[in-house]
Design an enzyme around this catalytic site. Structure first.
Site, PDB file in Angstrom:
ATOM      1  N   HIS A 254     -10.544  -3.190 -32.952  1.00 37.84           N
ATOM      2  CA  HIS A 254      -9.554  -2.170 -32.999  1.00 37.84           C
ATOM      3  C   HIS A 254      -9.194  -2.226 -34.851  1.00 37.84           C
ATOM      4  O   HIS A 254      -8.176  -1.399 -35.455  1.00 37.84           O
ATOM      5  CB  HIS A 254      -8.309  -3.499 -32.872  1.00 37.84           C
ATOM      6  CG  HIS A 254      -7.838  -3.350 -31.371  1.00 37.84           C
ATOM      7  ND1 HIS A 254      -7.661  -2.845 -30.661  1.00 37.84           N
ATOM      8  CD2 HIS A 254      -8.263  -4.895 -30.578  1.00 37.84           C
ATOM      9  CE1 HIS A 254      -7.676  -3.553 -29.409  1.00 37.84           C
ATOM     10  NE2 HIS A 254      -7.770  -4.753 -29.349  1.00 37.84           N
TER      11      HIS A 254
ATOM     12  N   HIS B 165      -3.331 -15.039 -33.054  1.00 37.54           N
ATOM     13  CA  HIS B 165      -3.116 -13.098 -34.090  1.00 37.54           C
ATOM     14  C   HIS B 165      -2.327 -14.222 -35.063  1.00 37.54           C
ATOM     15  O   HIS B 165      -1.634 -14.585 -35.672  1.00 37.54           O
ATOM     16  CB  HIS B 165      -2.592 -12.015 -33.556  1.00 37.54           C
ATOM     17  CG  HIS B 165      -3.664 -11.244 -32.863  1.00 37.54           C
ATOM     18  ND1 HIS B 165      -4.510 -10.161 -33.525  1.00 37.54           N
ATOM     19  CD2 HIS B 165      -3.822 -12.124 -31.777  1.00 37.54           C
ATOM     20  CE1 HIS B 165      -5.019  -9.751 -32.573  1.00 37.54           C
ATOM     21  NE2 HIS B 165      -4.464 -10.386 -31.126  1.00 37.54           N
TER      22      HIS B 165
END
EC number: 4.1.3.39
Length: 338
Positions: free
Chosen positions: A16, A197
């Site tokens: 990503h 995250h």
């Protein structure tokens, strides 16, 4: 003294961060370095899993089978793993990955939709793969609700179920409550995993809390390479684990070298906590929305933070990347009326 299974996601979640543009030489070098550092498993594939390469999610530089074959060929210690999202990846894709050397797969669903993983978990078991359920956007379900979803994945055959903080929105108490709920609800032989995250700068702290509450598998990545502000930086987590006396089996200095020498130079946008990625954790938005939202901001002249906060208000989840442009256009129209 906890023993931990460290799974590196640099070559999957890290996709990503560079719009799924890893070259084969780069992934081979990174995989070889991780293998020599003795991580337990290395995940490889498009950021959105098998067959994720698309206009909606981002076109990959290579096909999954090319990435997987390149990585599987150089591994001597670590398991080669991949990710599959039902509705994007298929059982056919899973069989192809297994034929190339994938030994483990995570089957990922939204945190309230474990039932859609049944076919794929059962197929993975039939292929004699290690299989984990991956309950994404975990902050959007209560600990009790998440535990019930985990029990469904366990019943389908998952060896492990992950609390997956895709938005980097959970505080330490939020992680503690969810991992504890899963550990209490699942059978003793079913493992619990933690994937976080770093959007609120809690990537390492939340991984540590997860282990304290019984998580065995821990996701991390070199230099935190991943969506949004990235994942738990593997070299930092390994250092903290050493300080705590935990057994993780990784070579700390080798991880440091790979992070600084191989991964950071690939970042066309720094993977860090900044005003955009902090907004993701603050708003509770899917971390991989970052690059899409930045594109929309540039195209339509709307502050990316406004886009992200509005996506959070609308409770958009992974798979709704197409809504980012809609939100930007709505905000632009509102500004023009003001």
């Amino acid at each position: 003294m906890p023993s931990i299974y460290v799974q590196d996601v640099t070559l999957r979640d890290g996709m990503h961060a560079i719009r799924h543009q890893y070259g084969l030489d780069a992934i081979t070098s990174i995989a070889r370095a991780l293998d020599r550092a003795k991580v337990a498993a290395i995940e490889i594939g498009h950021g959105d899993g098998l067959s994720g390469s698309s206009f909606n999610y981002g076109i990959g530089r290579h096909q999954d089978v090319e990435w997987i074959a390149a990585v599987a060929d150089v591994l001597e210690h670590a398991k080669c793993t991949t990710l599959l999202l039902p509705g994007i990846g298929t059982v056919h894709d899973l069989k192809a990955a297994a034929a190339l050397g994938v030994a483990s797969v995570r089957v990922a669903t939204h945190c309230t939709e474990a039932d859609v993983a049944k076919q794929h978990i059962e197929a993975a078991r039939a292929l004699d793969l290690d299989v984990a359920g991956f309950l994404m956007m975990a902050h959007m379900n209560s600990p009790e609700g998440l535990a019930k979803q985990a029990q469904m994945m366990e019943a389908y055959g998952a060896h492990c179920v992950y609390v997956t903080d895709s938005a980097g929105a959970l505080t330490m108490d939020g992680v503690r409550e969810r991992v504890r709920a899963l550990r209490q609800a699942l059978k003793p032989e079913t493992q619990v995993g933690i994937h976080v995250h770093h959007n609120l700068s809690l990537g390492v702290a939340n991984a540590v809390v997860g282990v304290e509450e019984g998580a065995y598998r821990v996701d991390a990545s070199l230099a935190g390479m991943g969506a949004g502000a990235g994942n738990t930086p593997i070299e930092v987590f390994a250092a903290v684990a050493d300080r705590l006396g935990w057994q993780h089996g990784c070579n700390l200095f080798a991880l440091m070298d790979a992070a600084d020498d191989l991964v950071r130079p690939l970042q066309d946008r720094p993977v860090r906590v900044d005003r955009e990625t902090l907004s993701i954790g603050y708003a509770g938005v899917y971390s991989s929305f970052l690059r899409h939202a930045e594109n929309a901001s540039k195209t339509y002249g709307v502050d990316v933070r406004d886009i992200l906060v509005e996506l959070g208000r609308r409770r958009m989840v992974g798979g709704q990347e197409d809504m980012i442009v809609d939100v930007a256009l709505d905000l632009l129209a509102s500004q023009q009326r003001a």
